[in-house]
Design a protein around this motif. Structure first.
Motif, mmCIF file in Angstrom:
data_model
loop_
_atom_site.group_PDB
_atom_site.id
_atom_site.type_symbol
_atom_site.label_atom_id
_atom_site.label_comp_id
_atom_site.label_asym_id
_atom_site.label_seq_id
_atom_site.Cartn_x
_atom_site.Cartn_y
_atom_site.Cartn_z
ATOM 1 N N LEU B 46 0.826 -1.211 0.000
ATOM 2 C CA LEU B 46 0.000 0.000 0.000
ATOM 3 C C LEU B 46 0.857 1.257 0.000
ATOM 4 C CD1 LEU B 46 -2.933 -1.067 2.329
ATOM 5 C CD2 LEU B 46 -3.037 -0.576 -0.099
ATOM 6 N N GLN B 94 -9.151 -6.652 18.502
ATOM 7 C CA GLN B 94 -10.596 -6.509 18.367
ATOM 8 C C GLN B 94 -11.014 -7.057 17.009
ATOM 9 O OE1 GLN B 94 -12.199 -2.579 19.188
ATOM 10 N NE2 GLN B 94 -13.966 -2.955 17.873
ATOM 11 N N LEU B 96 -13.175 -7.710 13.754
ATOM 12 C CA LEU B 96 -13.940 -6.794 12.906
ATOM 13 C C LEU B 96 -13.452 -5.360 13.105
ATOM 14 C CD1 LEU B 96 -17.590 -8.218 13.018
ATOM 15 C CD2 LEU B 96 -15.641 -8.926 11.642
ATOM 16 N N PHE B 97 -12.138 -5.197 13.127
ATOM 17 C CA PHE B 97 -11.509 -3.874 13.175
ATOM 18 C C PHE B 97 -10.357 -3.898 12.191
ATOM 19 C CE2 PHE B 97 -10.672 0.123 15.385
ATOM 20 C CZ PHE B 97 -9.354 0.379 15.050
ATOM 21 N N GLY B 98 -10.232 -2.858 11.370
ATOM 22 C CA GLY B 98 -9.101 -2.845 10.439
ATOM 23 C C GLY B 98 -9.157 -1.651 9.515
ATOM 24 N N SER B 99 -8.225 -1.627 8.583
ATOM 25 C CA SER B 99 -8.119 -0.495 7.659
ATOM 26 C C SER B 99 -8.476 -0.918 6.240
ATOM 27 C CB SER B 99 -6.689 0.048 7.670
ATOM 28 O OG SER B 99 -5.794 -0.960 7.259
ATOM 29 N N TYR B 101 -11.579 -1.902 5.036
ATOM 30 C CA TYR B 101 -13.007 -1.896 4.727
ATOM 31 C C TYR B 101 -13.300 -0.857 3.651
ATOM 32 C CZ TYR B 101 -13.719 -4.650 8.965
ATOM 33 O OH TYR B 101 -13.692 -5.626 9.912
ATOM 34 N N ARG B 102 -12.523 -0.896 2.595
ATOM 35 C CA ARG B 102 -12.751 0.102 1.543
ATOM 36 C C ARG B 102 -12.566 -0.548 0.184
ATOM 37 N NH1 ARG B 102 -11.425 3.983 4.249
ATOM 38 N NH2 ARG B 102 -11.244 2.880 6.201
ATOM 39 N N ARG B 104 -10.872 -1.215 -2.705
ATOM 40 C CA ARG B 104 -9.636 -1.256 -3.488
ATOM 41 C C ARG B 104 -9.088 -2.667 -3.324
ATOM 42 N NH1 ARG B 104 -5.771 1.777 1.035
ATOM 43 N NH2 ARG B 104 -6.435 0.310 2.641
ATOM 44 N N PHE B 110 -11.702 -8.866 5.789
ATOM 45 C CA PHE B 110 -12.692 -9.110 6.844
ATOM 46 C C PHE B 110 -12.413 -8.374 8.153
ATOM 47 C CE2 PHE B 110 -14.762 -11.985 4.212
ATOM 48 C CZ PHE B 110 -13.990 -13.058 3.828
ATOM 49 N N LEU B 112 -10.222 -9.614 10.422
ATOM 50 C CA LEU B 112 -10.356 -10.803 11.254
ATOM 51 C C LEU B 112 -9.075 -11.639 11.339
ATOM 52 C CD1 LEU B 112 -12.438 -12.890 12.503
ATOM 53 C CD2 LEU B 112 -12.890 -13.605 10.172
ATOM 54 N N GLU B 229 -8.518 3.890 -3.933
ATOM 55 C CA GLU B 229 -9.848 3.575 -3.436
ATOM 56 C C GLU B 229 -10.897 4.124 -4.400
ATOM 57 O OE1 GLU B 229 -10.414 4.772 0.583
ATOM 58 O OE2 GLU B 229 -12.589 4.402 0.515
ATOM 59 N N THR B 241 -26.784 0.661 1.193
ATOM 60 C CA THR B 241 -25.647 1.420 0.662
ATOM 61 C C THR B 241 -26.073 2.851 0.354
ATOM 62 O OG1 THR B 241 -25.136 -0.615 -0.556
ATOM 63 C CG2 THR B 241 -23.718 1.273 -0.957
ATOM 64 N N ARG B 244 -26.748 4.975 3.451
ATOM 65 C CA ARG B 244 -25.554 5.459 4.140
ATOM 66 C C ARG B 244 -24.941 6.638 3.403
ATOM 67 N NH1 ARG B 244 -22.361 0.011 6.284
ATOM 68 N NH2 ARG B 244 -24.216 -1.027 7.106
ATOM 69 N N LYS B 421 -13.376 -7.136 -4.366
ATOM 70 C CA LYS B 421 -14.061 -8.059 -3.467
ATOM 71 C C LYS B 421 -13.993 -9.457 -4.096
ATOM 72 C CE LYS B 421 -18.367 -8.451 -0.805
ATOM 73 N NZ LYS B 421 -18.617 -9.877 -0.667
#
Ligand SMILES: Nc1ncnc2c1ncn2[C@@H]1O[C@H](COP(=O)(O)OP(=O)(O)OP(=O)(O)O)[C@@H](O)[C@H]1O
Ligand SMILES: Nc1ncnc2c1ncn2[C@@H]1O[C@H](COP(=O)(O)OP(=O)(O)OP(=O)(O)O)[C@@H](O)[C@H]1O
Ligand SMILES: [Mg+2]
Ligand SMILES: [Mg+2]
Lengths: 469, 469
Positions: B46, B94, B96-99, B101-102, B104, B110, B112, B229, B241, B244, B421
């Motif tokens: 990245l 934690q 379901l926490f991360g960078s 979720y976008r 690209r 996930f 996870l 992105e 979608t 939001r 995806k």
């Protein structure tokens, strides 16, 4: 710089709804219907109520015959246990909430299925879900709810209480969703037909968008004994499981702790285990240190301590040979059937029973390979057969030639796996992982019934030869 | 009466860790290693940093040669972006926490994977995870964390800050877990070797429990352009979608809303769409009613409005034909290779590119069927081949006989799917669903390279015939 965020469990399953089987309108219509029917069957069986389930699927707009999605209203009504009103919003509006997080055989397991159906309806139609339920007391509770996906919380839009004069007990779920009945119909009908096969005490009615009524009649009123909840078996335990037991326990000695919290651990077994792992019987569980904990978990593996009794099947609720044969005869109309219930077994501490059937002739069609009917905890599995452990066994581990059974004979193999934890490979519950213990039971079961069919076929041939002379 | 409870996302994935690939010590060791290596590759790519990843797996107790589990310490160090200290506890503690979720192309999806590895270590060894990271500023941050599974929250047990004199940037993860290296070794080495094949700019070092060092050298320093992105494509949108977008938008007209929030929607397309769906261009997005919303979502389907431009691939980062051929030659040493990058396509609004290769002869072994190497977003997929869309295409949709390619020739087929995806069928990311658009691209790609190989083979045969005369 990276932007970090957290997402709720509902948001995770919304974004990844294909993991749960909600990939497209055709598949989602099937998935929504099956999740609700499975919830209704669980709600009836847990209280030994002969299930009467009514499914209505009606067109709401868009032509049912058009290509691509149309809108349907799905309504599933049952005569089950009902849901207490204080739990209705979360039971149907909060993902990872439910009553099936315990060790006993039941269809539900994730706390996700009903909510996925409602969520899919909501994101395709902007509608809300209507839930009507009563536990058989004086009130019938009606809710209109929506799921706040980003917060994973139910939103109660409306709430009414009606008088329950007839003491009705049950649950009605009603909502709209996009679907494609033209494409989904054959799978939906097959699902209900196979559900009838392994739930012969259930009556299911379907009224479809074309106005046709399908009645899947029950064949008996005899209900199986509901499974009882059990403690975890030592073979399935890890540090987290033991820690949770320790924080909740009232036991003041390790001896009583072992006997209280584990499946089938009596005084003798507990004494033998504690001696083996080198921990004093009267030590308080809350005074175990990290080393003790890890040593206990290591010693609880089947290769390290052989003294634990195998899991007992009171937490299971198999069909039984009689009911399985009845169901096979009722749906497949074969000339010959043989069924077998294998002895209880276990994988990773989870008890399971495999029930096998083989059916020949009559109305069973011949194909290019033997037909396979798969069931898990009385749920028919209709997708991803090629990836399933049963198909793997059928294709690679049975010497069909040895039984003089060729793939073009009119034969169907029926496999039913019951467990406190069915090792599904996906949250969509469509196929089962090849756990070695389960694979072995399926293989031995198929070999046993194939041998008996082979006997029958060769007797049949010799009888025909006799006649010819 | 039923007892209801909610469980956290961490508790869900703890109970169902086999869904994520953590089924047994052998498989879990592989899964933990791959999740961490994939995180490191993402962190480097990245920021266009040539990855240097160091993996050390060492025995911690129990004989590595014994049957069943042994304890290992796993340490993965990279020279990537590092993790800002305020996010380290949640990023690694934690679920379901991360960078990622976008929209690209990146390996993670996930929020996870890294946590599952740490969780598995924790429940098998009662240990904690050490995370050392710096974003290249003056400080190196060291954390010792554990996951509170029932609350899905990190517990920070220790925290230190060191001076970063060399301005090091990167991340080191270090924890113990139960595994079985004897059984997992071949899969681990194969995973790293195939990772080298599709990430030729990455250098990975493995020091294994037997003290052996494996160096997977890079073949180039040329880094691909990181993907940018993108906004969602209209074809992938549902009511949630759009809602939001509406709640977060600053746009005051539907015209600007369409142009701002959707992928490749310019003024002309927006005008045409709004006219088609019957909504005024200057209407405020926040004043759409429920009917408008549903009509917009229905009209955004490919069968209802043809005016949207196909997704553009700037959010993708494929290997490219040159690098793919280099990687294949470097790892498989074939006599002949042909590769092809298909044109960008899309499924459900998600852009994807399929890259295909076919390799013949040289060091490629002949088998009973053609070998298949599968990759998704530069991740090698080593399990569940029988259930994967690529194997389905190879077995059922390619007329190999037409190309005079028999299954016993020394041939390998390489399939790489890149998407914003990837339609994995499981959270364990091991095989891909048969989306029709993807299936079609794989089929056309294999046909194209098979045709070219067939050409080469027949030329080769006629040259040999010439020689014989
Ligand atoms: N028809 C019903 N009758 C009674 N209770 C129900 C009914 N439908 C749902 N419930 C309750 O709601 C809970 C949540 O259902 P949901 O389908 O979401 O999850 P689950 O059945 O527990 O697990 P799974 O995700 O595997 O289906 C159930 O555990 C049950 O307690
Ligand atoms: N080695 C690393 N360097 C930099 N950031 C990292 C590293 N490992 C993890 N992270 C950060 O932690 C987050 C969580 O990682 P995790 O593996 O749990 O989920 P993910 O990679 O986002 O998705 P997936 O579950 O698909 O792997 C990542 O999104 C990333 O921001
Ligand atoms: Mg359910
Ligand atoms: Mg990751």
């Amino acid at each position: 710089a990276e932007r970090f965020s957290e997402i709720s469990a509902a948001d995770f399953f919304y974004r990844n709804r294909d993991l749960a089987g909600f990939n497209n309108p055709t598949r989602a219509l099937y998935a929504a219907l099956r999740e609700l029917v499975e919830n209704s069957l669980d709600a009836c069986e847990l209280y030994k109520i002969p299930p009467k389930i009514y499914v209505r699927l009606s067109s709401e707009g868009g032509s049912d015959e058009a290509d691509g999605g149309a809108i349907y209203r799905l309504r599933v009504a049952d005569n089950g246990s009902g849901v207490p009103p204080e739990y209705v919003p979360s039971a149907f509006g909060q993902i990872l909430f439910g009553s099936k997080y315990r060790l006993r055989q039941v269809r539900g397991t994730f706390g996700l299925g009903g909510k996925m159906a409602i969520l899919y309806g909501q994101i395709t139609t902007h509608g809300s879900a209507r839930i009507i339920s009563s536990v058989g007391d004086g009130s019938i509770h009606e809710f209109e709810i929506r799921i706040d996906i980003q917060r994973n919380k139910p939103e109660v839009l409306k709430r009414k209480i009606h008088e329950n004069r007839d003491k009705w007990r049950g649950t009605i779920i009603d909502f709209s969703l996009e679907g494609d009945y033209t494409k989904a119909m054959s799978k939906i009908l097959e699902y209900l037909r196979q559900t009838g096969m392994v739930n012969p005490y259930a009556e299911i009615t379907l009224v479809d968008p074309r106005g046709r009524l399908y009645l899947f009649e029950s064949a008996t009123n005899k209900m199986p004994e509901p499974p009882s909840e059990t403690e975890p078996h030592p073979y399935g335990c890890d540090v987290e499981t033991i820690q949770r037991m320790i924080s909740s326990t009232q036991c003041t000695t390790m001896l009583s702790f072992m006997m209280e919290h584990f499946h089938r651990v009596g005084k003798k077994t507990a004494e033998s285990f504690l001696e083996h792992v080198g921990i004093e019987e009267d030590k308080s569980p809350k005074r175990l240190n990290s080393n003790d904990l890890v040593r206990i978990v290591q010693m609880m593996k089947p290769e390290n301590f052989k003294g634990f009794l195998p899991p007992d099947p009171s937490c299971l609720s198999p069909l039984g040979e009689e009911l399985l044969e009845t169901g096979i005869r009722k749906e497949l109309h074969p000339e010959f059937v043989v069924v077998e219930q294998r002895n209880p077994s276990a994988y990773s501490g989870y008890p399971f029973i495999v029930e096998v059937g083989i059916a020949y002739g009559g109305e069973i069609p011949a194909g290019s390979s033997l037909a396979l009917y798969r069931f898990a905890n009385k749920i028919p599995l209709l997708y991803d057969e090629a990836s399933d452990v049963s198909r793997k066994v059928m294709n690679t581990e049975i010497n069909w030639g040895y039984y003089k059974i060729s793939q073009d004979l009119p034969i169907a193999v029926i496999i039913h796996i019951c467990s406190t934890k069915v090792p599904y490979k996906t949250v969509g519950k469509e196929f089962i992982a090849d756990r070695p213990e389960i694979e072995r039971e399926i293989k031995n079961g198929i070999n046993s019934v194939a041998r008996q069919l082979s006997h029958h076929l060769s007797k049949k041939i010799s009888i025909e030869h006799e006649k010819e002379r």
